[in-house]
Every structure is written in structure tokens, then in C-alpha cells.
Design an enzyme around this catalytic site. Structure first.
Site, PDB file in Angstrom:
ATOM      1  CG  HIS A 169       3.917  -3.370  24.993  1.00  0.00           C
ATOM      2  ND1 HIS A 169       5.140  -2.952  25.456  1.00  0.00           N
ATOM      3  CD2 HIS A 169       3.190  -3.706  26.102  1.00  0.00           C
ATOM      4  CE1 HIS A 169       5.161  -3.031  26.784  1.00  0.00           C
ATOM      5  NE2 HIS A 169       3.982  -3.490  27.192  1.00  0.00           N
ATOM      6  CG  HIS A 172       7.390  -2.529  30.158  1.00  0.00           C
ATOM      7  ND1 HIS A 172       6.080  -2.134  30.221  1.00  0.00           N
ATOM      8  CD2 HIS A 172       8.138  -1.396  30.307  1.00  0.00           C
ATOM      9  CE1 HIS A 172       6.005  -0.821  30.386  1.00  0.00           C
ATOM     10  NE2 HIS A 172       7.249  -0.352  30.446  1.00  0.00           N
ATOM     11  CE1 TYR A 174       5.110  -8.971  29.155  1.00  0.00           C
ATOM     12  CE2 TYR A 174       5.174  -6.582  29.122  1.00  0.00           C
ATOM     13  CZ  TYR A 174       4.837  -7.762  29.758  1.00  0.00           C
ATOM     14  OH  TYR A 174       4.212  -7.733  30.987  1.00  0.00           O
TER      15      TYR A 174
END
Length: 366
Positions: A169, A172, A174
Site C-alpha cells: 500500500h 492515500h 499513508y
């Protein structure tokens, strides 16, 4: 338009998908203490039974003290946690599905629980949660090395558990994305700088370490986005050349598929072309891409969190883009969250049975 293109097989390394539809990763917070339950396993199995070609799990935390900001989000380390994930992937495989865990570190994002805090300091490149917003302390070089190790260890665990691929990931707002973004990465060492390729070194080093752990034939996906939860209007790369400079080193490091998150898949990424984010990422890197963003629904997912419902929407534009090979795979989130049978209804032409998305779907593992 005919939906046949959605059901064309896709092959990459050892990943043989029966169709082009991917279940998008969606945080669910139904794993008490970070351990996936039997209900979680059955939740994913239902999507495999619904003919979804490839399932990407909700974000699951790597082995850093504050990798997660919610005690009920699953972890991907620890004996009990990994045993839970083995049950999940076994259920998906038993239903004929394929699956990757999404490995996650939230970085400098405050806990969502009123009576719980992570058991350690928040990680971030520069001690910022957003531009000019102080939040914790910058990661040391030792912290960075340990975070890289944590992603590599989790990826190896995924391979050993029998997963079919792994996703990192990097979107977004993070941790990995906080390194990409100049607004939150003010470092002056090898992991910072004014240039996006320099700020991408943290991600590239993670990919290198993951590739070394899993070997050459295990697929690695990387989820990326221009937008951040801290600022929806941010663009890390404002031209195709800048996009190439950002993404090419990540592909060179070992990324096989880029999962390109945007809020509405039909919106063009740059002026002068109708290619979307996934289309441009494929064009400048040459690797397969996944497009995602309000597929099959009238409203976008940010508004869904504030209670906005969405009606079923035409797939014609999606099919047109997929048919011209603008991107290779399509990730579907809320439509599959609402209805595990969504893809079967599309396949069988039962569009009158498609369901509107309601916010209540967030509150259950249906």
C-alpha cells in the site's frame, strides 16, 4: 456494450486470472486484536464464489509498533494472526479464487479509537501528518531499515501461507505515500529531497527487499495514488514525464503491476489526453495496471463515508477503455462490498438485479 472483455483471462508470472475483475482492498475492522476471524475468511470466500478473478485483502499491518491506527484491523505478523490469514487464503482457494494480502503501514495517521493507542511511536518521514502539521518525530535511519525489513518479512510470510501475490500500500497519504509527498517529506538525506524520484527511494528499497524475499516469480503489486486523504487535490506528478520519473524506478526495483487509485476512473489524468491514471501509468512504464474508482456506481467512495448512497451505473465507459487496453484489470470496491454476486449478475446479464450501495454495508461482513 458487451461485458465479454471483463471475462478475458489474464496471466502474469504464476498468476493466472480467469477474468479482469479484482476485489479492491477495503478496510473493514472486523479482526479483534488484529487476528482475522472465521467470519473474515467466509467474507472473502463469498467473493471468490461470486467469480471475482482476484481478491486483494483489506490493508493488514506489518511488524512495526504503530503500523496500524485501529486495534480491529488485521495484522500480518504473529503466530495467531498468520494462522488466521492461512484460514482466509485456504477458504478463497477452496472456492476457486486467487488472493493477495495488502501490506500496510499507516504512518502518521492518528488512531481512530478513543480508548486505544498504538504500542509505540508513530512513523513518518519528517514528523508531519500533513504539510506544516507536526505529528511525532521523523524516522531514524534505523527505523527506516526496520520498516523495510517488516514489509519484506510480511511478503515472505504471504508466499509461505500460499497467497498468490502480494500488494504494497503506497497510496492515500499513508507511510509509503508520505515519503513520496513533498508536503510530508522534508528530509534532506537519501530518503528525501526536492525531486520525486529521490523521495521514492523508501518505496524502491521496500520493493527491492520484498523481491529478494519472495524471489523472481512471485507477483508484486504496488498501490499508488496522486490524491491524499489529507488533500484530495494533490498531484505528485503533474506531467507524463514526471509520472515516468516517479514510477519507472519502482518498476525497475521489482513491481509487476501498478494499482492506480483515483476517485473516478473515467477522469483524464493530464490535459490533452483522455487516458486515466492507470492508462498513463501503463503507457510510461509498460507494466500492467489496475484501474479503480467508482466502478459500477454513480457516486464516489469518499462521499459514501459521509452517508451518500450510490445507484448502479453503466459499465460502458469502463468496457470501452478496457477493450482498447488502456489498462489491464479493474478493481471494484463498494459494488462488491454491497453484493458478493455483483460480477455474476454482470456476467449473466441480470443488470436489473444490481443493488444500490448503502452506507450500512460498511457495518457488516456480508
Amino acid at each position: 456494450m458487451s461485458s465479454d472483455v471483463l471475462f478475458r483471462p489474464f496471466k502474469l508470472k504464476g498468476l493466472n486470472l480467469p477474468n479482469r475483475v479484482v476485489m479492491a482492498p477495503m478496510t473493514r475492522s472486523f479482526s479483534p486484536g488484529g487476528i482475522p476471524t472465521e467470519d473474515v475468511a467466509r467474507y472473502y470466500r463469498r467473493r471468490a464464489e461470486g467469480a471475482v478473478g482476484f481478491i486483494i485483502s483489506e490493508g493488514t499491518g506489518v511488524d512495526r509498533p504503530a503500523s496500524l491506527n485501529d486495534p480491529n484491523v488485521p495484522r500480518f505478523h504473529g503466530e495467531k494472526e498468520l494462522a488466521g490469514w492461512r484460514r482466509v487464503v485456504d477458504e478463497v482457494h477452496a472456492a476457486g479464487g486467487l488472493m493477495a494480502p495488502q501490506l500496510w503501514h499507516v504512518g502518521a495517521v492518528r488512531t481512530r479509537a478513543k480508548d486505544w493507542s498504538p504500542p509505540g511511536a508513530y512513523d513518518s518521514p519528517s514528523g508531519l501528518s500533513r504539510p506544516e502539521k507536526k505529528f511525532g518525530e521523523p524516522m531514524s535511519e534505523a527505523d527506516i531499515a526496520d520498516a523495510i525489513r517488516a514489509f519484506a518479512d510480511a511478503a515472505l510470510a504471504a508466499k509461505r501461507l500460499g497467497f498468490d501475490a502480494v500488494e504494497l500500500h503506497g497510496a492515500h497519504g499513508y507511510l509509503i505515500d508520505q515519503f513520496f509527498w513533498e508536503g510530508t517529506n522534508r528530509r534532506e538525506d537519501a530518503y528525501g529531497g526536492k525531486d520525486l524520484p529521490g523521495r521514492a527511494r523508501f518505496a524502491a528499497d521496500i520493493v527491492h527487499a520484498v523481491r529478494k524475499s519472495v524471489g523472481p516469480d512471485f507477483p508484486i503489486l504496488l498501490r499508488i495514488s496522486q490524491w491524499k486523504q489529507q488533500d484530495y487535490e494533490v498531484k505528485l506528478a503533474d506531467t507524463p514525464r514526471a509520472l515516468e520519473a516517479w514510477l519507472k524506478p519502482l518498476v525497475d526495483a521489482g513491481v509487476d503491476i501498478l494499482h492506480c487509485s483515483q476517485r473516478r476512473f473515467w477522469e483524464p489524468e493530464f490535459e490533452g489526453s483522455d487516458l486515466n491514471f492507470a492508462g498513463w501509468a501503463k503507457k510510461v512504464t509498460g507494466v500492467p495496471t489496475i484501474s479503480v474508482g467508482s466502478v459500477g456506481l454513480t457516486g464516489e467512495f469518499i462521499a459514501a463515508y459521509s452517508g451518500e448512497s450510490s445507484r448502479p451505473a453503466s459499465l460502458d465507459e469502463l468496457i470501452r477503455r478496457l477493450d482498447r487496453e488502456e489498462f489491464d484489470l479493474v478493481a471494484v470496491g463498494r459494488a462488491l462490498l454491497q453484493d458478493p454476486q455483483w460480477l455474476l449478475k454482470i456476467r449473466d446479464g441480470r443488470t436489473e438485479e444490481l443493488m444500490a450501495f448503502e452506507r450500512t454495508a460498511f457495518a457488516a461482513l456480508s
